[in-house]
Design an enzyme around this catalytic site. Structure first.
Site, short mmCIF file in Angstrom:
data_model
loop_
_atom_site.label_atom_id
_atom_site.label_comp_id
_atom_site.label_asym_id
_atom_site.label_seq_id
_atom_site.Cartn_x
_atom_site.Cartn_y
_atom_site.Cartn_z
N TYR A 142 40.92 35.42 34.14
CA TYR A 142 42.31 35.22 33.58
C TYR A 142 42.52 35.97 32.15
O TYR A 142 42.21 35.23 30.99
CB TYR A 142 42.54 33.78 33.40
CG TYR A 142 42.65 33.06 34.74
CD1 TYR A 142 43.50 32.76 35.53
CD2 TYR A 142 41.26 32.61 35.00
CE1 TYR A 142 43.59 32.37 36.79
CE2 TYR A 142 41.32 32.11 36.56
CZ TYR A 142 42.17 31.73 37.23
OH TYR A 142 42.21 31.31 38.54
N ARG A 198 38.50 27.26 42.28
CA ARG A 198 38.61 25.57 42.40
C ARG A 198 39.92 25.59 43.29
O ARG A 198 39.93 24.55 44.06
CB ARG A 198 39.04 25.31 41.02
CG ARG A 198 38.99 23.63 40.97
CD ARG A 198 39.96 23.02 39.86
NE ARG A 198 41.33 23.52 39.77
CZ ARG A 198 42.29 23.30 38.81
NH1 ARG A 198 41.95 22.75 37.81
NH2 ARG A 198 43.49 23.53 39.28
N GLN A 203 43.67 37.86 37.32
CA GLN A 203 44.76 37.41 37.71
C GLN A 203 45.65 38.67 37.36
O GLN A 203 45.17 39.40 36.44
CB GLN A 203 45.33 36.23 36.64
CG GLN A 203 46.47 35.81 36.85
CD GLN A 203 47.10 35.40 38.27
OE1 GLN A 203 47.21 36.14 39.18
NE2 GLN A 203 46.89 33.75 38.39
N GLU A 225 44.80 42.23 48.91
CA GLU A 225 44.72 40.93 49.16
C GLU A 225 46.00 40.52 50.08
O GLU A 225 47.08 41.08 49.79
CB GLU A 225 44.88 40.02 47.80
CG GLU A 225 44.89 38.42 47.98
CD GLU A 225 44.89 37.76 46.89
OE1 GLU A 225 44.02 38.06 46.08
OE2 GLU A 225 45.82 36.91 46.56
#
Length: 308
Positions: free
Chosen positions: A149, A108, A180, A18
């Site tokens: 998560y 989100r 996460q 990432e």
């Protein structure tokens, strides 16, 4: 190629990196230097974040397009609801599809800088599940990826509610989940078992961040709700301001953590690189040499559940 198809094809675990869109030309140069340094390790894909408050929307799409066109790598764009109406979201999706982008991480998103709580834009969406549904219904050729998560989302009232929301996201169209960051593998194993128990059957890829700064990882875990095991924190603090010693520990710890995850059946590793290559390069190079996923082929079923 779609990420869900890459994972389903089997073979070696899926490794991915990432990156975030830099704010300066020098930062952009460093990003692509890091990308080129990691490219020989043949990642299955890389991802590029959307930026706080949707602030890097155009840059994200541009960088993902350049990675795909100029660096011969599959790339995924992060995509958030922040500061956007549904018309804005559709416009961005049309732009991504025109650029050939078929993998999207639907989130989100965090509140804009300076705000402490999320407020949906008028005419926009309030949840990642809503965004996932919008993309799935309007753009069925896109592979939707969702965030998970293991230590519970910071805004969730409890673990059970958080898992039910995750199930809704998968039911809405998420085909792959990426977690996460976490530092205790037992957290991941329990999370996967709990997810499977309520019918979440998509691949759950662990997200790993090599520690290169004690202060930095403290800030990041405080924001995201992840915890650092006491023994690891003690070892980090014992190294004080010696950044080289901290980074050496961070690489060693992450290598062992990833090896155990892969031996236990994790479908791959998603590395949070912070736009830097040395730590990730060292870890993945060692993993490819040792191939712990082959040595763990006879692992107990309780651990193999992580493979889905």
């Amino acid at each position: 190629m779609r990420i869900d198809e890459i994972i389903a094809a089997g073979g070696d675990p899926v490794f991915s990196f990432e990156f975030f869109p830099p704010k300066t030309e020098d930062g952009e140069l460093r990003l692509f230097q890091a990308l080129e340094a990691l490219r020989p390790l043949e990642p299955a894909f890389v991802s590029v974040t959307w930026g706080a408050g949707g602030s890097t929307r155009s840059k994200t799409i541009d960088i993902v397009s350049r990675i795909r066109e100029n660096h011969d790598l599959e790339a995924m764009a992060h995509f958030t609801c922040v500061g956007a109406t549904t018309d804005d979201l559709h416009a961005a999706l049309r732009q991504m599809r025109a650029a050939g982008i078929v993998n999207v991480l639907a989130l989100r998103g965090d509140p804009p800088r300076g705000e402490t709580s999320f407020t949906a834009t008028e005419g926009g969406l309030a949840h990642a599940t809503d965004l996932t549904k919008l993309v799935a219904e309007g753009y069925p050729d896109v592979c939707l990826v969702g965030a998970a998560y293991p230590e519970v989302h910071t805004e969730a009232p409890d673990r059970e509610t958080d898992l039910l929301h995750l199930k809704e996201k998968v039911d809405a169209g998420a085909r792959v989940l990426i977690t996460q960051l976490f530092f205790d593998n037992a957290v991941y194993y329990r999370f996967v078992e709990d997810a499977r128990a309520i019918g979440i059957d998509v691949p759950i890829v662990p997200g790993i961040m090599p520690i290169i700064s004690t202060a930095g990882i403290k800030r990041m875990t405080a924001l995201g709700g992840s915890t650092i095991p006491p023994a690891l924190m003690e070892a980090l603090e014992a190294r004080g301001d010696d950044e080289e010693a901290v980074a050496e520990l961070g690489v060693s710890y992450a290598t062992l953590q990833c090896a155990e995850l892969l031996a236990s059946g994790a479908p791959g590793i998603h590395f949070y690189t912070i736009n830097r290559s040395p730590a990730t390069r060292a870890i993945l190079s060692a993993l490819r040499l040792q191939r712990p996923w082959e040595k763990g082929a006879g692992a107990e079923p309780a651990l193999r559940v992580a493979a889905g």
